[in-house]
Design a protein around this motif. Structure first.
Motif, PDB file in Angstrom:
ATOM      1  N   ILE A  16    -102.960  26.987  14.763  1.00 24.85           N
ATOM      2  CA  ILE A  16    -102.199  26.367  15.854  1.00 24.85           C
ATOM      3  C   ILE A  16    -103.082  26.207  17.090  1.00 24.85           C
ATOM      4  O   ILE A  16    -103.111  25.143  17.711  1.00 24.85           O
ATOM      5  CB  ILE A  16    -100.937  27.188  16.182  1.00 24.85           C
TER       6      ILE A  16
ATOM      7  N   SER B 151    -105.567  23.425  16.730  1.00 24.14           N
ATOM      8  CA  SER B 151    -105.024  22.069  16.736  1.00 24.14           C
ATOM      9  C   SER B 151    -104.515  21.627  18.116  1.00 24.14           C
ATOM     10  O   SER B 151    -104.295  20.436  18.342  1.00 24.14           O
ATOM     11  CB  SER B 151    -103.885  21.951  15.725  1.00 24.14           C
ATOM     12  N   LEU B 152    -104.346  22.555  19.035  1.00 23.74           N
ATOM     13  CA  LEU B 152    -103.834  22.199  20.363  1.00 23.74           C
ATOM     14  C   LEU B 152    -104.723  21.221  21.137  1.00 23.74           C
ATOM     15  O   LEU B 152    -104.196  20.307  21.778  1.00 23.74           O
ATOM     16  CB  LEU B 152    -103.573  23.451  21.195  1.00 23.74           C
TER      17      LEU B 152
ATOM     18  N   GLY C 133    -106.499  18.814  19.990  1.00 19.64           N
ATOM     19  CA  GLY C 133    -106.233  17.490  19.431  1.00 19.64           C
ATOM     20  C   GLY C 133    -104.872  16.961  19.843  1.00 19.64           C
ATOM     21  O   GLY C 133    -104.707  15.767  20.112  1.00 19.64           O
ATOM     22  N   TYR C 134    -103.887  17.842  19.899  1.00 18.02           N
ATOM     23  CA  TYR C 134    -102.545  17.423  20.318  1.00 18.02           C
ATOM     24  C   TYR C 134    -102.547  16.958  21.770  1.00 18.02           C
ATOM     25  O   TYR C 134    -102.032  15.880  22.084  1.00 18.02           O
ATOM     26  CB  TYR C 134    -101.565  18.584  20.141  1.00 18.02           C
ATOM     27  N   PHE C 135    -103.125  17.753  22.644  1.00 15.37           N
ATOM     28  CA  PHE C 135    -103.138  17.374  24.054  1.00 15.37           C
ATOM     29  C   PHE C 135    -104.088  16.208  24.311  1.00 15.37           C
ATOM     30  O   PHE C 135    -103.840  15.399  25.196  1.00 15.37           O
ATOM     31  CB  PHE C 135    -103.496  18.573  24.932  1.00 15.37           C
TER      32      PHE C 135
ATOM     33  N   GLY D 200    -104.432  13.766  22.308  1.00 18.21           N
ATOM     34  CA  GLY D 200    -103.666  12.591  21.903  1.00 18.21           C
ATOM     35  C   GLY D 200    -102.751  12.073  23.002  1.00 18.21           C
ATOM     36  O   GLY D 200    -102.326  10.913  22.971  1.00 18.21           O
ATOM     37  N   MET D 201    -102.450  12.916  23.967  1.00 21.78           N
ATOM     38  CA  MET D 201    -101.613  12.465  25.088  1.00 21.78           C
ATOM     39  C   MET D 201    -102.403  11.601  26.063  1.00 21.78           C
ATOM     40  O   MET D 201    -101.820  10.786  26.761  1.00 21.78           O
ATOM     41  CB  MET D 201    -101.031  13.671  25.824  1.00 21.78           C
TER      42      MET D 201
ATOM     43  N   ARG E  33    -102.942   4.966  22.528  1.00 21.40           N
ATOM     44  CA  ARG E  33    -102.422   4.944  21.160  1.00 21.40           C
ATOM     45  C   ARG E  33    -103.254   4.073  20.203  1.00 21.40           C
ATOM     46  O   ARG E  33    -103.540   4.515  19.092  1.00 21.40           O
ATOM     47  CB  ARG E  33    -100.964   4.494  21.205  1.00 21.40           C
TER      48      ARG E  33
END
Length: 100
Positions: free
Chosen positions: A56, A59-60, A62-64, A66-67, A71
């Motif tokens: 977890i 992967s954070l 990459g998640y943030f 992506g914000m 897109r």
């Protein structure tokens, strides 16, 4: 109509969970079968939780990220590992010829 979509989503979730976690379940069964005085079940459970939280945390970014990345650019990021692999293949072949 909504019930059909809910059932479809539920079945998709169960299938996805099963497909992605069957190897984890098998490995945990093998680890629990090999416990002794020094390798206890609590070590397996602690390792499972630590590994899960490690994934977890890894992967954070990459998640943030992506914000902030637009897109349409996210799809092009899939080419990055391919380019890295091709570069490493070319560089390793060049190094092999130098050694000979």
């Amino acid at each position: 109509m909504a019930t059909n979509q809910l059932l479809q989503a539920l079945m998709t979730g169960v299938a996805s969970f099963s497909a992605t976690n069957i190897d984890d379940i098998i490995l945990l069964m093998l680890f629990f079968a090999q416990t002794d005085d020094t390798f206890r079940p609590r070590h397996i459970v602690a390792g499972q939780y630590l590994g899960f939280w490690g994934l977890i945390l890894a992967s954070l970014p990459g998640y943030f990220g992506g914000m902030w990345v637009p897109r349409p650019w996210l799809g092009w990021l899939g080419l990055l590992p391919i380019c890295i692999g091709l570069y490493r293949m070319v560089v390793s072949n060049a190094e092999d010829t130098d050694i000979q």
